[in-house]
Design a protein around this motif. Structure first.
Motif, mmCIF file in Angstrom:
data_model
loop_
_atom_site.group_PDB
_atom_site.id
_atom_site.type_symbol
_atom_site.label_atom_id
_atom_site.label_comp_id
_atom_site.label_asym_id
_atom_site.label_seq_id
_atom_site.Cartn_x
_atom_site.Cartn_y
_atom_site.Cartn_z
ATOM 1 N N ILE A 71 29.653 6.627 -5.901
ATOM 2 C CA ILE A 71 29.354 7.773 -6.454
ATOM 3 C C ILE A 71 30.135 8.128 -7.419
ATOM 4 O O ILE A 71 31.340 8.671 -7.236
ATOM 5 C CB ILE A 71 28.969 8.821 -5.336
ATOM 6 N N THR A 72 29.778 8.269 -8.738
ATOM 7 C CA THR A 72 30.549 8.736 -9.848
ATOM 8 C C THR A 72 30.568 10.348 -9.950
ATOM 9 O O THR A 72 29.633 10.898 -10.130
ATOM 10 C CB THR A 72 30.237 8.108 -11.353
ATOM 11 N N PHE A 73 31.731 10.905 -9.864
ATOM 12 C CA PHE A 73 31.789 12.669 -9.932
ATOM 13 C C PHE A 73 31.852 12.600 -11.323
ATOM 14 O O PHE A 73 31.076 13.786 -11.777
ATOM 15 C CB PHE A 73 32.709 13.084 -9.078
ATOM 16 N N ASP A 74 32.570 12.089 -11.842
ATOM 17 C CA ASP A 74 33.004 12.347 -13.445
ATOM 18 C C ASP A 74 33.766 11.183 -14.081
ATOM 19 O O ASP A 74 34.277 10.414 -13.404
ATOM 20 C CB ASP A 74 33.860 13.654 -13.235
ATOM 21 N N GLU A 75 33.856 11.365 -15.549
ATOM 22 C CA GLU A 75 34.324 10.667 -16.327
ATOM 23 C C GLU A 75 35.341 11.105 -17.064
ATOM 24 O O GLU A 75 35.020 12.136 -17.736
ATOM 25 C CB GLU A 75 33.427 9.513 -17.215
ATOM 26 N N ARG A 76 36.591 10.887 -17.237
ATOM 27 C CA ARG A 76 37.457 11.627 -18.147
ATOM 28 C C ARG A 76 38.087 10.780 -19.116
ATOM 29 O O ARG A 76 38.504 9.581 -18.705
ATOM 30 C CB ARG A 76 38.580 12.063 -17.152
ATOM 31 N N SER A 77 38.288 11.125 -20.428
ATOM 32 C CA SER A 77 38.904 10.225 -21.426
ATOM 33 C C SER A 77 39.921 10.852 -21.870
ATOM 34 O O SER A 77 40.388 12.015 -21.296
ATOM 35 C CB SER A 77 37.550 10.032 -22.562
ATOM 36 N N ALA A 78 40.619 10.214 -22.890
ATOM 37 C CA ALA A 78 41.917 10.883 -23.279
ATOM 38 C C ALA A 78 41.649 12.256 -23.858
ATOM 39 O O ALA A 78 40.828 12.846 -24.498
ATOM 40 C CB ALA A 78 42.100 10.034 -24.797
ATOM 41 N N GLY A 79 42.689 13.047 -23.423
ATOM 42 C CA GLY A 79 42.769 14.564 -23.616
ATOM 43 C C GLY A 79 42.497 15.261 -22.672
ATOM 44 O O GLY A 79 42.437 16.689 -22.532
ATOM 45 N N TRP A 80 41.980 14.451 -21.680
ATOM 46 C CA TRP A 80 41.788 15.366 -20.294
ATOM 47 C C TRP A 80 42.959 15.050 -19.244
ATOM 48 O O TRP A 80 43.813 14.313 -19.395
ATOM 49 C CB TRP A 80 40.291 14.712 -19.638
ATOM 50 N N TYR A 81 42.468 15.409 -18.082
ATOM 51 C CA TYR A 81 43.429 15.341 -17.023
ATOM 52 C C TYR A 81 42.641 15.179 -15.533
ATOM 53 O O TYR A 81 41.494 15.459 -15.633
ATOM 54 C CB TYR A 81 44.482 16.462 -16.907
ATOM 55 N N PHE A 82 43.323 14.589 -14.411
ATOM 56 C CA PHE A 82 42.802 14.747 -13.149
ATOM 57 C C PHE A 82 44.052 14.700 -12.035
ATOM 58 O O PHE A 82 45.118 14.542 -12.607
ATOM 59 C CB PHE A 82 42.027 13.205 -13.084
ATOM 60 N N GLY A 83 43.540 14.972 -10.954
ATOM 61 C CA GLY A 83 44.641 14.985 -9.851
ATOM 62 C C GLY A 83 45.077 16.475 -9.605
ATOM 63 O O GLY A 83 45.929 16.820 -8.942
ATOM 64 N N GLU A 84 44.438 17.338 -10.549
ATOM 65 C CA GLU A 84 44.963 18.894 -10.416
ATOM 66 C C GLU A 84 44.749 19.526 -8.968
ATOM 67 O O GLU A 84 45.454 20.393 -8.541
ATOM 68 C CB GLU A 84 44.324 19.835 -11.450
ATOM 69 N N ILE A 85 43.633 19.291 -8.260
ATOM 70 C CA ILE A 85 43.248 19.802 -6.993
ATOM 71 C C ILE A 85 44.438 19.528 -5.949
ATOM 72 O O ILE A 85 45.020 20.415 -5.312
ATOM 73 C CB ILE A 85 41.821 19.353 -6.531
#
Length: 181
Positions: A71-85
């Protein structure tokens, strides 16, 4: 790290209000990592060790259902971030993150991330706005899923509560109803 890394961070939307000197200082605090396509960057339930800024490439944020379906929640490309939570609360990761192509990220430790939140209120406000979007989308999705499931369950209960001879009765068009003998 050299100034090209600081330049790479200038393309991160969350960091756009920081000066070039602040970006340079931040880039020196980051660990720079590269991943190949299909490689797992983070695993669900792994220890939260900071936030990741996508410098080049893109990632897919996924989880797996009980049946094993992705199940894909989101896609993040250059300029974005993840792991913030996980960087915020220190809890284990809530999803898997997979590189969709060649990927370069800058990882900022949880300690440095917390200092950034305190030192730059505009950074914190942007992060809060992004988190509120995630919460709203999640609530809308849950509401749609709950309503769909609840409607289906209600129909099942109503069907089983009917006397057996009325279960196939079509109320809106009596000509489609079976004859009772």
């Amino acid at each position: 790290m050299d100034s090209s890394n600081a330049g790479s961070l200038s393309n991160i939307s969350l960091l756009s209000d920081l000066s070039s000197a602040e970006l340079e200082r931040l880039s020196k605090q980051c660990t720079w990592l590269n991943f190949a396509a299909g490689e797992q960057v983070l695993g669900r339930n792994a220890d939260g060790n900071g936030i990741y800024f996508v410098v080049a490439g893109s990632v897919r944020i996924v989880n797996f259902s009980i049946s094993g379906r992705e199940i894909t929640f989101d896609e993040r490309s250059a300029g974005w971030y993840f792991g913030e939570i996980s960087a915020l609360d220190g809890e284990p990761r809530s999803a898997n993150v997979i590189a969709t192509g060649r990927l370069e990220v800058a990882q900022l430790s949880q300690n440095s991330f917390n200092k950034l939140l305190i030192e730059f209120p505009q950074f914190t406000v942007k992060l809060l706005l992004d988190l509120s979007k995630i919460i709203r989308i999640s609530q809308q999705h849950r509401s749609k899923t709950w309503n769909r499931t609840h409607r289906h369950r209600r129909k099942q209960i109503c069907w089983y509560q009917k006397p057996r001879y009325l279960r196939n009765t079509c109320w809106h068009n009596p000509s489609h109803s079976p004859q009772r003998y």
